[in-house]
Design a protein around this motif. Structure first.
Motif, PDB file in Angstrom:
ATOM      1  N   ARG A   1       0.831  -1.209   0.000  1.00 30.05           N
ATOM      2  CA  ARG A   1       0.000   0.000   0.000  1.00 30.05           C
ATOM      3  C   ARG A   1       0.867   1.261   0.000  1.00 30.05           C
ATOM      4  N   GLU A   2       1.973   1.203   0.732  1.00 35.49           N
ATOM      5  CA  GLU A   2       2.865   2.366   0.784  1.00 35.49           C
ATOM      6  C   GLU A   2       3.465   2.657  -0.584  1.00 35.49           C
ATOM      7  N   VAL A   3       3.877   1.604  -1.299  1.00 32.05           N
ATOM      8  CA  VAL A   3       4.414   1.791  -2.642  1.00 32.05           C
ATOM      9  C   VAL A   3       3.351   2.376  -3.563  1.00 32.05           C
ATOM     10  N   GLU A   4       2.151   1.828  -3.504  1.00 34.11           N
ATOM     11  CA  GLU A   4       1.070   2.320  -4.364  1.00 34.11           C
ATOM     12  C   GLU A   4       0.781   3.794  -4.100  1.00 34.11           C
ATOM     13  N   GLU A   5       0.826   4.190  -2.836  1.00 36.00           N
ATOM     14  CA  GLU A   5       0.564   5.590  -2.504  1.00 36.00           C
ATOM     15  C   GLU A   5       1.696   6.485  -2.975  1.00 36.00           C
ATOM     16  N   LEU A   6       2.932   6.016  -2.883  1.00 31.83           N
ATOM     17  CA  LEU A   6       4.081   6.817  -3.283  1.00 31.83           C
ATOM     18  C   LEU A   6       4.077   7.108  -4.787  1.00 31.83           C
ATOM     19  N   ILE A   7       3.622   6.125  -5.572  1.00 27.24           N
ATOM     20  CA  ILE A   7       3.679   6.297  -7.031  1.00 27.24           C
ATOM     21  C   ILE A   7       2.284   6.455  -7.640  1.00 27.24           C
ATOM     22  N   ALA A   8       1.328   6.838  -6.801  1.00 27.41           N
ATOM     23  CA  ALA A   8      -0.041   7.048  -7.302  1.00 27.41           C
ATOM     24  C   ALA A   8      -0.067   8.159  -8.342  1.00 27.41           C
ATOM     25  N   PRO A   9      -0.922   8.008  -9.380  1.00 29.30           N
ATOM     26  CA  PRO A   9      -1.790   6.850  -9.636  1.00 29.30           C
ATOM     27  C   PRO A   9      -0.973   5.653 -10.102  1.00 29.30           C
ATOM     28  N   CYS A  10      -1.387   4.478  -9.653  1.00 32.87           N
ATOM     29  CA  CYS A  10      -0.591   3.279  -9.871  1.00 32.87           C
ATOM     30  C   CYS A  10      -1.479   2.117 -10.297  1.00 32.87           C
ATOM     31  N   CYS A  11      -0.974   1.337 -11.238  1.00 33.33           N
ATOM     32  CA  CYS A  11      -1.652   0.124 -11.677  1.00 33.33           C
ATOM     33  C   CYS A  11      -0.792  -1.074 -11.285  1.00 33.33           C
ATOM     34  N   VAL A  12      -1.373  -2.028 -10.568  1.00 38.18           N
ATOM     35  CA  VAL A  12      -0.655  -3.232 -10.143  1.00 38.18           C
ATOM     36  C   VAL A  12      -0.882  -4.321 -11.186  1.00 38.18           C
ATOM     37  N   ILE A  13       0.217  -4.850 -11.729  1.00 36.46           N
ATOM     38  CA  ILE A  13       0.147  -5.831 -12.806  1.00 36.46           C
ATOM     39  C   ILE A  13       0.850  -7.114 -12.386  1.00 36.46           C
ATOM     40  N   ASP A  14       0.190  -8.242 -12.570  1.00 38.80           N
ATOM     41  CA  ASP A  14       0.818  -9.545 -12.389  1.00 38.80           C
ATOM     42  C   ASP A  14       1.357  -9.972 -13.754  1.00 38.80           C
ATOM     43  N   ALA A  15       2.671  -9.879 -13.932  1.00 42.24           N
ATOM     44  CA  ALA A  15       3.273 -10.148 -15.241  1.00 42.24           C
ATOM     45  C   ALA A  15       3.053 -11.584 -15.697  1.00 42.24           C
ATOM     46  N   GLU A  16       2.859 -12.494 -14.747  1.00 37.53           N
ATOM     47  CA  GLU A  16       2.632 -13.888 -15.121  1.00 37.53           C
ATOM     48  C   GLU A  16       1.292 -14.075 -15.813  1.00 37.53           C
TER      49      GLU A  16
ATOM     50  N   LEU B   1       9.252  -9.076 -13.792  1.00 37.15           N
ATOM     51  CA  LEU B   1       9.197  -7.911 -14.683  1.00 37.15           C
ATOM     52  C   LEU B   1       9.769  -8.278 -16.052  1.00 37.15           C
ATOM     53  N   PRO B   2       9.014  -8.066 -17.134  1.00 36.26           N
ATOM     54  CA  PRO B   2       9.576  -8.313 -18.473  1.00 36.26           C
ATOM     55  C   PRO B   2      10.702  -7.332 -18.779  1.00 36.26           C
ATOM     56  N   GLN B   3      11.553  -7.700 -19.712  1.00 42.69           N
ATOM     57  CA  GLN B   3      12.640  -6.815 -20.117  1.00 42.69           C
ATOM     58  C   GLN B   3      12.091  -5.559 -20.776  1.00 42.69           C
ATOM     59  N   LEU B   4      12.670  -4.415 -20.427  1.00 45.22           N
ATOM     60  CA  LEU B   4      12.265  -3.170 -21.072  1.00 45.22           C
ATOM     61  C   LEU B   4      12.818  -3.154 -22.493  1.00 45.22           C
ATOM     62  N   PRO B   5      11.969  -2.963 -23.490  1.00 47.32           N
ATOM     63  CA  PRO B   5      12.456  -2.937 -24.877  1.00 47.32           C
ATOM     64  C   PRO B   5      13.315  -1.704 -25.121  1.00 47.32           C
ATOM     65  N   ASP B   6      14.270  -1.820 -26.057  1.00 39.02           N
ATOM     66  CA  ASP B   6      15.143  -0.688 -26.368  1.00 39.02           C
ATOM     67  C   ASP B   6      14.363   0.519 -26.854  1.00 39.02           C
ATOM     68  N   GLY B   7      13.176   0.293 -27.393  1.00 36.26           N
ATOM     69  CA  GLY B   7      12.359   1.400 -27.866  1.00 36.26           C
ATOM     70  C   GLY B   7      11.461   1.994 -26.808  1.00 36.26           C
ATOM     71  N   VAL B   8      11.772   1.763 -25.537  1.00 38.46           N
ATOM     72  CA  VAL B   8      10.894   2.226 -24.461  1.00 38.46           C
ATOM     73  C   VAL B   8      10.790   3.751 -24.440  1.00 38.46           C
ATOM     74  N   SER B   9      11.800   4.446 -24.952  1.00 34.65           N
ATOM     75  CA  SER B   9      11.781   5.911 -24.904  1.00 34.65           C
ATOM     76  C   SER B   9      10.665   6.502 -25.757  1.00 34.65           C
ATOM     77  N   TRP B  10      10.278   5.811 -26.817  1.00 34.48           N
ATOM     78  CA  TRP B  10       9.134   6.313 -27.587  1.00 34.48           C
ATOM     79  C   TRP B  10       7.835   5.623 -27.208  1.00 34.48           C
ATOM     80  N   MET B  11       7.925   4.419 -26.619  1.00 33.03           N
ATOM     81  CA  MET B  11       6.701   3.768 -26.117  1.00 33.03           C
ATOM     82  C   MET B  11       6.209   4.465 -24.855  1.00 33.03           C
ATOM     83  N   ALA B  12       7.167   4.803 -23.981  1.00 39.56           N
ATOM     84  CA  ALA B  12       6.822   5.433 -22.703  1.00 39.56           C
ATOM     85  C   ALA B  12       7.774   6.604 -22.464  1.00 39.56           C
TER      86      ALA B  12
END
Length: 332
Positions: A21-36, A61-72
């Protein structure tokens, strides 16, 4: 929207109780994802859709793609809670300014604890007695010498956070501790009140128990060779909880099979250690399967470290232990 990407077991290990809960509040708004529960092709779409500023992740956590700078394009900080990030992010992304942290020094005391366990097991010959009693129905005899760690001469190769925690633990047993690390100026040892050896050769030859906790760099691959191991006084011990590639594998096996030293290993040149490897079955070798890091009950230390760094990031302060390109190159 920022992302917390962990499966249920990771959340239970790293962020139990109030921590999630503390992590979610620190980075709110936050979406919790189960990568599996996410298909590989969904990862890029998820990044583009949420365009996070912060990603907090666990092993899944999946690997961040090299194109993450334009995706996100908003992404500034990857707060990776476990250890190595090599399979999660490229060094190029870090060079371009992506802030990345991992569990850093939060695991140092548990690694030091495991080193001490292996050292004590070596001098006490625990592996030998365990085998004889479990598999041969034997009892003590007058032919096997056991030793104590009290007042023993101890050498530590490396002088990072693990070495400093290990020195603290060893203070209960002995004051005869010397350290060597070729990357640390002598003034640092003097300031800390730590005795340092003149060379790696003298560290090994002048101490009864050697703990290997040095950082692995390209220049240090195989730095502990057969000659260095043979320089440890007969009946001494060598413990490695750092990286297997620091030690020349053939020389280690040769010395191990001779039985002149007690050896404790948590890391290996090849992992998992093959079932037919020559180190298996050597009664003078204590083996553990790369578990010197945080024990199950201490994974929360990594979670607390991540929370502290998230607080610092949110306040605009410097985080603790950022992964620089230089640090990245030392990661396994």
């Amino acid at each position: 929207m920022n992302l917390l990407i962990m499966n249920q077991s990771e959340l239970a290990c790293f962020l139990p109780g109030r921590r999630q809960r503390e992590v979610e509040e620190l980075i709110a708004p936050c979406c919790v994802i189960d990568a599996e529960m996410m298909e590989p092709e969904e990862w890029a779409e998820l990044l583009a859709r949420h365009n996070p500023k912060v990603i907090v992740g666990g092993w899944s956590l999946p690997q961040l793609p090299d194109g993450v700078s334009w995706m996100a394009p908003r992404l500034e900080y990857l707060c990776y809670v476990p250890g190595t990030v090599r399979d999660k992010v490229s060094c190029k992304m870090i060079e371009k300014g992506l802030l990345v942290t991992n569990w850093g020094r939060s695991i140092s005391r548990t690694v030091a604890e495991c080193a001490l366990l292996l050292g004590l097991s070596c001098v006490r010959r625990s592996g030998y007695w365990n085998d004889r009693m479990h598999h041969h129905g034997e009892w003590k005899d007058d032919f096997v010498t056991t030793k104590s760690l009290f007042d023993r001469r101890v050498g530590i190769h490396g002088y990072g956070a693990i070495a400093k925690e290990l020195i603290r633990l060893l203070s209960v047993f002995t004051s005869k501790v010397t350290v060597f690390s070729d990357g640390v100026p002598k003034g640092v040892f003097d300031y800390d009140g730590v005795e340092c050896s003149d060379s790696l050769n003298s560290l090994f030859s002048e101490n009864d128990v050697i703990f290997e906790v040095e950082a692995l760099t390209p220049e240090r691959v195989g730095v502990v060779d057969e000659a260095l191991l043979r320089s440890i006084p007969e009946g001494g011990a060598f413990v490695n909880v750092a990286r297997g590639d620091l030690v020349e594998s053939k020389g280690l096996l040769n010395v191990a099979k001779e039985g002149r030293l007690q050896i404790g290993l948590d890391v290996f040149n090849e992992e998992p250690l093959p079932a037919t490897h020559g180190l298996r079955g050597c009664m003078n070798v204590m083996l553990s399967p790369h578990i010197a890091g945080p024990t199950t009950d201490r994974m929360v230390d990594a979670g607390d470290h991540a929370i502290e760094n998230l607080k610092r990031f949110c306040r605009g302060e410097a985080v603790v232990g950022p992964i620089t390109p230089e640090v990245y190159e030392r990661l396994t």
